[in-house]
Design a protein around this motif. Sequence first.
Motif, mmCIF file in Angstrom:
data_model
loop_
_atom_site.group_PDB
_atom_site.id
_atom_site.type_symbol
_atom_site.label_atom_id
_atom_site.label_comp_id
_atom_site.label_asym_id
_atom_site.label_seq_id
_atom_site.Cartn_x
_atom_site.Cartn_y
_atom_site.Cartn_z
ATOM 1 N N PHE A 48 22.088 -9.001 -11.070
ATOM 2 C CA PHE A 48 20.936 -9.897 -11.098
ATOM 3 C C PHE A 48 21.208 -11.047 -10.137
ATOM 4 O O PHE A 48 22.327 -11.566 -10.064
ATOM 5 N N PHE A 49 20.182 -11.464 -9.411
ATOM 6 C CA PHE A 49 20.332 -12.500 -8.390
ATOM 7 C C PHE A 49 19.257 -13.563 -8.564
ATOM 8 O O PHE A 49 18.085 -13.256 -8.758
ATOM 9 N N TRP A 50 19.666 -14.806 -8.469
ATOM 10 C CA TRP A 50 18.728 -15.924 -8.449
ATOM 11 C C TRP A 50 19.135 -16.936 -7.375
ATOM 12 O O TRP A 50 18.423 -17.163 -6.422
ATOM 13 N N LEU A 93 14.267 -15.802 -21.213
ATOM 14 C CA LEU A 93 15.704 -15.527 -21.187
ATOM 15 C C LEU A 93 16.142 -15.011 -19.824
ATOM 16 O O LEU A 93 15.518 -14.111 -19.255
ATOM 17 N N TYR A 94 17.219 -15.588 -19.308
ATOM 18 C CA TYR A 94 17.805 -15.087 -18.080
ATOM 19 C C TYR A 94 19.310 -15.236 -18.155
ATOM 20 O O TYR A 94 19.834 -16.344 -18.294
ATOM 21 N N ILE A 95 20.011 -14.107 -18.088
ATOM 22 C CA ILE A 95 21.474 -14.061 -18.088
ATOM 23 C C ILE A 95 21.908 -13.321 -16.844
ATOM 24 O O ILE A 95 21.440 -12.211 -16.566
ATOM 25 N N GLU A 96 22.794 -13.934 -16.094
ATOM 26 C CA GLU A 96 23.291 -13.338 -14.864
ATOM 27 C C GLU A 96 24.816 -13.315 -14.882
ATOM 28 O O GLU A 96 25.456 -14.363 -14.995
ATOM 29 N N ASN A 97 25.378 -12.122 -14.792
ATOM 30 C CA ASN A 97 26.833 -11.950 -14.787
ATOM 31 C C ASN A 97 27.491 -12.675 -15.949
ATOM 32 O O ASN A 97 28.508 -13.353 -15.799
ATOM 33 N N GLY A 98 26.900 -12.535 -17.126
ATOM 34 C CA GLY A 98 27.469 -13.104 -18.342
ATOM 35 C C GLY A 98 27.114 -14.540 -18.632
ATOM 36 O O GLY A 98 27.400 -15.041 -19.720
ATOM 37 N N ILE A 142 26.390 -9.584 -23.451
ATOM 38 C CA ILE A 142 25.353 -9.304 -22.470
ATOM 39 C C ILE A 142 25.879 -9.597 -21.070
ATOM 40 O O ILE A 142 26.371 -10.697 -20.798
ATOM 41 N N ILE A 143 25.776 -8.625 -20.201
ATOM 42 C CA ILE A 143 26.173 -8.822 -18.810
ATOM 43 C C ILE A 143 25.010 -9.431 -18.030
ATOM 44 O O ILE A 143 25.157 -10.448 -17.352
ATOM 45 N N ASN A 144 23.848 -8.804 -18.118
ATOM 46 C CA ASN A 144 22.645 -9.287 -17.452
ATOM 47 C C ASN A 144 21.450 -9.082 -18.372
ATOM 48 O O ASN A 144 21.387 -8.094 -19.111
ATOM 49 N N ALA A 145 20.494 -10.007 -18.320
ATOM 50 C CA ALA A 145 19.296 -9.871 -19.135
ATOM 51 C C ALA A 145 18.160 -10.661 -18.521
ATOM 52 O O ALA A 145 18.381 -11.712 -17.912
ATOM 53 N N ILE A 146 16.946 -10.151 -18.703
ATOM 54 C CA ILE A 146 15.765 -10.869 -18.248
ATOM 55 C C ILE A 146 14.621 -10.605 -19.211
ATOM 56 O O ILE A 146 14.425 -9.473 -19.658
ATOM 57 N N GLN A 147 13.922 -11.661 -19.549
ATOM 58 C CA GLN A 147 12.750 -11.559 -20.420
ATOM 59 C C GLN A 147 11.493 -11.573 -19.564
ATOM 60 O O GLN A 147 11.398 -12.338 -18.596
ATOM 61 N N SER A 148 10.548 -10.737 -19.899
ATOM 62 C CA SER A 148 9.294 -10.693 -19.171
ATOM 63 C C SER A 148 8.217 -10.168 -20.115
ATOM 64 O O SER A 148 8.450 -9.996 -21.308
ATOM 65 N N GLY A 149 7.061 -9.920 -19.588
ATOM 66 C CA GLY A 149 6.006 -9.419 -20.433
ATOM 67 C C GLY A 149 4.744 -9.129 -19.645
ATOM 68 O O GLY A 149 4.552 -9.633 -18.531
ATOM 69 N N PRO A 150 3.942 -8.224 -20.223
ATOM 70 C CA PRO A 150 4.082 -7.655 -21.557
ATOM 71 C C PRO A 150 4.988 -6.430 -21.587
ATOM 72 O O PRO A 150 5.367 -5.907 -20.536
ATOM 73 N N VAL A 237 11.717 -15.385 -7.510
ATOM 74 C CA VAL A 237 12.718 -16.179 -8.208
ATOM 75 C C VAL A 237 13.923 -15.282 -8.457
ATOM 76 O O VAL A 237 14.866 -15.271 -7.678
ATOM 77 N N THR A 238 13.904 -14.483 -9.492
ATOM 78 C CA THR A 238 15.027 -13.584 -9.757
ATOM 79 C C THR A 238 14.789 -12.217 -9.125
ATOM 80 O O THR A 238 13.651 -11.802 -8.900
#
Length: 252
Positions: A48-50, A93-98, A142-150, A237-238
């Motif tokens: 994941f990149f930001w 939620l946004y998690i990048e490389n832990g 969690i290593i990487n995570a992203i929240q989005s929707g729907p 963005v991400t």
Amino acid sequence: MSMFRCLLVSMSVLASPAFGATATEVFHRGAGFDVYRLDSGEEQRLEFFWKRKDGTPYGSIHALRRALATAGRKLVFAVNGGIYSEQFTPLGLYIENGKRYYQLTRGGGGGNFFLLPNGVFYITEKGARVVETKDYQPQDRIINAIQSGPMLVINGRLHPRFIEGYHSKYIRNGVGIDREGRVIFAISDEPVNFHAFGTLFKDRLQCPNALYLDGNISAMYAPELHRYGGWLWRRFVTMIGITSEASDPVEP
């Protein structure tokens, strides 16, 4: 893509990258889609990149490619990530490389992100999952995570608010997990509504759970599919991608 070409490549493999992935073109409900499916275990290669190390955002797939090249790495595949705020930050939620940068958003609001239920795409050492936000209770790191929707597909069922023939159509991209636990990314070649996009994941790609990532500005970098990251002036963005050593023969 012409109608004739779409019919010929309705679910044909165009090319297979050097690692475990399959790039395909799919024709579904009158529209063309590009699909990138990872083999089981290859989700561990997703990054994941930001922002760069100096804190400045990459902003585009093209800028990400240039930054990787200066570090001796090559971009193999990428899509823009989830929906973002007006301040150009991840909306949920946004998690990048832990490292967690933003917390899970459980509230309501306007726009596609809050067309509930929304959800989370996340990766642990045991694999990748797409779940509703209310079901996000991971037991592993969690290593990487992203929240989005729907959510597009929820436990094998289409999002309840999707209407067949609805007039709102945009370029759309999303991610799903198929019945074998493989990660699948897809982007439409032309504007489609949520119903068509959701049924692509549910009926054609056999994903019990799938999540919408973003809409009109969406882009994919996948040379096998003749996709090179969208327009230079589109600000992301991400981003989610796969890299390799620059010397690896993984792209033309």
